[in-house]
Design a protein around this motif. Structure first.
Motif, PDB file in Angstrom:
ATOM      1  N   THR A  21       2.024  -5.290  10.901  1.00 27.68           N
ATOM      2  CA  THR A  21       1.301  -6.561  10.837  1.00 27.68           C
ATOM      3  C   THR A  21       1.563  -7.281   9.522  1.00 27.68           C
ATOM      4  O   THR A  21       1.792  -8.490   9.490  1.00 27.68           O
ATOM      5  N   ASP A  72     -14.201   5.259  22.814  1.00 27.41           N
ATOM      6  CA  ASP A  72     -12.797   5.626  22.672  1.00 27.41           C
ATOM      7  C   ASP A  72     -12.144   5.725  24.049  1.00 27.41           C
ATOM      8  O   ASP A  72     -12.791   5.492  25.085  1.00 27.41           O
ATOM      9  N   GLU A  86       0.827  -1.196   0.000  1.00 17.02           N
ATOM     10  CA  GLU A  86       0.000   0.000   0.000  1.00 17.02           C
ATOM     11  C   GLU A  86       0.865   1.251   0.000  1.00 17.02           C
ATOM     12  O   GLU A  86       1.884   1.318   0.686  1.00 17.02           O
ATOM     13  N   ILE A 131      -0.203   4.123   1.125  1.00 17.18           N
ATOM     14  CA  ILE A 131      -0.518   4.784   2.396  1.00 17.18           C
ATOM     15  C   ILE A 131      -1.031   3.716   3.351  1.00 17.18           C
ATOM     16  O   ILE A 131      -1.972   2.991   3.014  1.00 17.18           O
ATOM     17  N   GLU A 132      -0.432   3.635   4.522  1.00 22.86           N
ATOM     18  CA  GLU A 132      -0.815   2.568   5.445  1.00 22.86           C
ATOM     19  C   GLU A 132      -0.539   3.007   6.876  1.00 22.86           C
ATOM     20  O   GLU A 132       0.449   3.696   7.150  1.00 22.86           O
ATOM     21  N   LYS A 133      -1.415   2.618   7.781  1.00 19.40           N
ATOM     22  CA  LYS A 133      -1.199   2.902   9.194  1.00 19.40           C
ATOM     23  C   LYS A 133      -0.010   2.080   9.703  1.00 19.40           C
ATOM     24  O   LYS A 133       0.229   0.969   9.217  1.00 19.40           O
ATOM     25  N   PRO A 134       0.720   2.608  10.677  1.00 22.74           N
ATOM     26  CA  PRO A 134       1.879   1.866  11.206  1.00 22.74           C
ATOM     27  C   PRO A 134       1.528   0.451  11.653  1.00 22.74           C
ATOM     28  O   PRO A 134       2.272  -0.495  11.383  1.00 22.74           O
ATOM     29  N   LYS A 135       0.371   0.301  12.344  1.00 23.00           N
ATOM     30  CA  LYS A 135      -0.010  -1.027  12.831  1.00 23.00           C
ATOM     31  C   LYS A 135      -0.175  -1.999  11.669  1.00 23.00           C
ATOM     32  O   LYS A 135       0.301  -3.149  11.728  1.00 23.00           O
ATOM     33  N   GLU A 136      -0.864  -1.552  10.588  1.00 22.45           N
ATOM     34  CA  GLU A 136      -1.082  -2.436   9.454  1.00 22.45           C
ATOM     35  C   GLU A 136       0.240  -2.772   8.757  1.00 22.45           C
ATOM     36  O   GLU A 136       0.445  -3.901   8.316  1.00 22.45           O
ATOM     37  N   PHE A 137       1.132  -1.795   8.633  1.00 20.21           N
ATOM     38  CA  PHE A 137       2.414  -2.055   7.973  1.00 20.21           C
ATOM     39  C   PHE A 137       3.216  -3.101   8.741  1.00 20.21           C
ATOM     40  O   PHE A 137       3.764  -4.040   8.166  1.00 20.21           O
TER      41      PHE A 137
END
Length: 750
Positions: free
Chosen positions: A134, A412, A124, A126-132
């Motif tokens: 993972t 939240d 990707e 653009i990707e969130k740190p957690k997803e990258f």
């Protein structure tokens, strides 16, 4: 003379066809029946004594049975499950079985599993740190069953072979019809963190208090289904296609740290031993509280237990009869509440378990939503047969098992609950509790047909949401929700009747599309009273049995006296979509003056006008026969052949009953999407009054591409609109209207 008049009417088309054939020498090839209303004989399985043509179980219907006795231990320090079981398998089929197949679903999480590499994955931009992390940095999880032994009832090792998530047990001699086979297993496996890849089962770790919350399923070797439609359903578990299981009885002893609260499938038979006296007293109060939940384990008590970790253990003992699976949840973090629900002459307990992180949302809504769902689904199908239904809070989850399910919905970090979070939680609880009916009781094969539980359940979820709150923002069920999916590029679409592993958009295909289809079937095609009766017949015919798609389709027709093959074919077997356009509108004027077509024909036949009886002619503006002054309201008395015929053949009383249209319009409707559906048309007149016409889908039976309707009206037509109430999932509203979207003033009609 009569013979000549007949020739006059049919001669034009016959002569034209013959001349065209002579000039072009075109002979088209023959073809098979492609009519969209043809019967589904080729698609449906042939009825048998196992499953009848009516959609009901036949005289030879059978299903296998598997009983389990298990001892399970949850190791909270290592996040590991240890288990042993005795399985009794009953062969109720007419076939001798040389081997047995057992499902080993945890093997999906083994290192090197094909399930982990079966899909392509792009990087990707653009990707969130957690997803990258993972996707690219985490070490592959070391999961899957470690088998200590597989033994027969006498303790002898059984020969077995494991193929991915399936295990074959080879028998020394065939298991004959009517006989049973007992074997024992012992195993262990590492519990996966389900929050990483949204696993159906596993743990969530709360780093701020160093605690775990476990939702545990597919934790034991489970017998595969054997039946007359599939033989053994031994397709490996890849991840999307869920489960197919036989009913049986369970005795399950679950040992956990003594400060944990546990809920699971079945009756908790030692409640007094595992509850404190205060908790037991509160539970007894809850069994008589029909208006609101009673707190059994409070938030304060749960928070106190979070601070220390018990070294001692407790064993929670559950018994369940006539269930197809078993699951449980365990944590010291659990708050627990419950209330009673009256269903007929039976009381069912609605229960919720959740950590403090779920509050205040869960305490306010969860158990009340469970109770509402039990009442709503029971009303639409059959009374809930089990003694409880449990909703467990679990991060980013939505998963179902008999009597218990995991559901998302968390405020939240500041405790704020967004409206979409609240509504999402309500929806998922309704959906997962609803799965108790489909497929936990009406026991369809999820491994092969995801829509049979997800689609039917999403449809009932929608009805239940609207009963919860009128205008509830349902994600699936409303007709308009399916339009984005059905208007997608065809290369990205598959028919509903596709194995779930091969579907690109499983949510749109197995949830949204069948839910909207059934909603349309109920509201527009059949009407609610007829649909509801047929649907209830299906649910009751197949509760605690294993239906196929044909059983559903046939039962809906059998119980309604409606031929719905055209509907099943279009919605379930194709990717056709609804797109009906107003192709053209022509206003006709009635006259008794012969038109040019008749004159030309008579000249060719060497005949005179006086050779035929007086006829009535219709012309339109722009045609060679149109004359100035024709564009006026129609009066029957001004057309001599009509006037004479009426005077000769109708009494004064009968004449008074004749309709008196002033204007005639021919409207051409085009089916651009291919999906045949009822045609609903709204006509608005020049004085802004309107009326609606509804035609059955069979309107398209002889030409599914185009149909023509004639309207005789008292007033001039100002506007024509197809699907005025937006109840047919038409993907293109812009071509539904005449005049085209250029304003309300009609063009000159030709």
């Amino acid at each position: 003379m009569r013979y000549f008049i007949y020739l006059l009417f049919v001669g034009f088309s016959v002569l034209s066809w013959a001349q065209d054939l002579e000039e072009k020498k075109v002979f088209e090839k023959g073809h098979t029946n492609t009519n969209k209303f043809r019967q589904l004989y080729d698609e449906f399985a042939t009825p048998t004594t196992y499953r009848t043509a009516s959609g009901a179980p036949g005289t030879s219907y059978y299903q296998q049975r598997a009983d389990y006795k298990m001892d399970i231990e949850l190791d909270d320090s290592k996040q590991k499950i240890y288990g042993s079981s005795t399985i009794t398998y009953y062969n109720n089929s007419p076939d001798p079985l040389d081997f047995l197949w057992v499902q080993m679903d945890q093997n999906k999480n083994k290192k090197g599993s094909d399930s982990n590499c079966m899909n392509g994955h792009k990087l990707e931009t653009i990707e969130k740190p957690k997803e990258f992390i993972t996707d690219h940095l985490l070490e592959e999880f070391d999961g899957g069953f470690d088998i200590d032994y597989i033994k027969d009832a006498k303790g002898n090792d059984l020969k077995h072979f494991i193929n991915k998530t399936m295990m074959r047990i080879d028998l020394d001699e065939p298991l004959l019809p009517g006989k049973k086979f007992v074997f024992k297993t012992k195993w262990s496996y590492n519990i996966v963190d389900h929050t990483i890849h949204r696993e159906r089962s596993g743990y969530e770790y709360f780093k701020w208090d160093n605690n775990y919350l476990y939702v545990i399923a597919q934790f034991y070797p489970r017998m595969a289904v054997y039946n007359e439609t599939e033989g053994w359903q031994n397709t490996p578990f890849w991840g999307d296609a869920e489960f197919n299981l036989s009913f049986g009885d369970f005795e399950v002893n679950i040992t956990v740290p003594s400060d944990h609260i546990v809920e699971g499938t079945g009756v908790l038979v030692n409640r007094k031993e595992v509850f404190t006296p205060t908790q037991y007293e509160r539970f007894q109060k809850a069994t008589k509280s029909y208006d609101k939940p009673v707190i059994i384990v409070s938030q304060e008590e749960a928070m106190e237990k979070e601070k220390s970790f018990a070294k001692t253990k407790k064993t929670w003992r559950f018994k369940a009869t006539k269930v197809r699976d078993f699951a449980f949840a365990s944590s010291r973090k659990f708050i627990m509440d419950a209330m009673a629900v009256q269903l007929g002459d039976k009381t069912v307990m609605a229960t919720s378990l959740y950590p403090k992180e779920g509050n205040p949302l869960w305490e306010q809504y969860s158990t009340r939503v469970v109770a509402h769902t039990l009442k709503s689904y029971s009303e639409m199908t059959f009374d809930y047969p089990y003694h409880k239904a449990v909703s467990v809070h679990s991060y980013n989850q939505g998963m179902e098992y008999p009597m218990i399910c995991w559901n998302y919905g968390r405020p939240d970090d500041a405790g704020y609950v967004a409206e979409h979070v609240k509504n999402g939680m309500i929806s998922v609880i309704i959906h997962e509790i609803g799965h108790n009916w489909f497929p936990m009781i009406v026991n369809s094969d999820e491994r092969q047909w995801a829509w049979m539980d997800e689609g039917l359940n999403s449809f009932l979820e929608y009805l239940t949401e609207q009963k919860w709150e009128k205008g509830f923002p349902s994600r699936r069920g409303p007709v308009e929700k399916v339009i984005p999916y059905m208007s997608s590029e065809q290369r990205f679409l598959e028919p509903i009747m596709t194995n779930p592993e091969n579907i690109r958009n499983l949510g749109g295909n197995a949830y949204t599309k069948p839910a909207s289809a059934l909603n349309i079937l109920r509201e527009t095609v059949m009407e609610p009273e007829l649909f509801d009766h047929a649907f209830k017949v299906y649910a009751n015919r197949w509760k605690f049995k294993q239906p196929t798609p044909e059983d559903f389709f046939r039962t809906m027709e059998d119980a309604s006296a409606m031929d719905l093959d055209w509907f099943w074919r279009g919605w379930f077997y194709t990717t056709d979509y609804v797109d009906v356009a107003v192709k053209g509108v022509t206003q006709f004027y009635v006259t008794d003056e012969p038109n040019q077509e008749v004159k030309d024909y008579l000249k060719k036949m060497n005949r005179e006008i006086t050779d035929i009886v007086p006829l009535v002619y219709s012309v339109y503006k722009g045609s060679v026969d149109y004359k100035e002054g024709m564009d006026k309201p129609f009066e029957l008395e001004e057309v001599k052949p009509l006037k004479e015929y009426v005077e000769e053949n109708f009494t004064l009383t009968e004449r008074a009953k004749l309709k008196k249209p002033k204007y005639f319009y021919e409207v051409v409707f085009e089916n651009k999407g291919g999906l045949v559906m009822p045609l609903i048309v709204e006509i608005t007149y020049e004085d802004n009054t309107s009326e609606q016409y509804k035609y059955p889908a069979q309107l398209w039976r002889r030409n599914h591409e185009e149909v023509v309707k004639i309207y005789g009206t008292q007033k001039r037509i100002k506007k024509i609109l197809v699907d005025p109430n937006m109840e047919l999932a038409d993907v293109n509203a812009e071509n539904n209207i005449w005049p085209p979207l250029e304003g309300d003033t009609p063009k000159e009609i030709e």
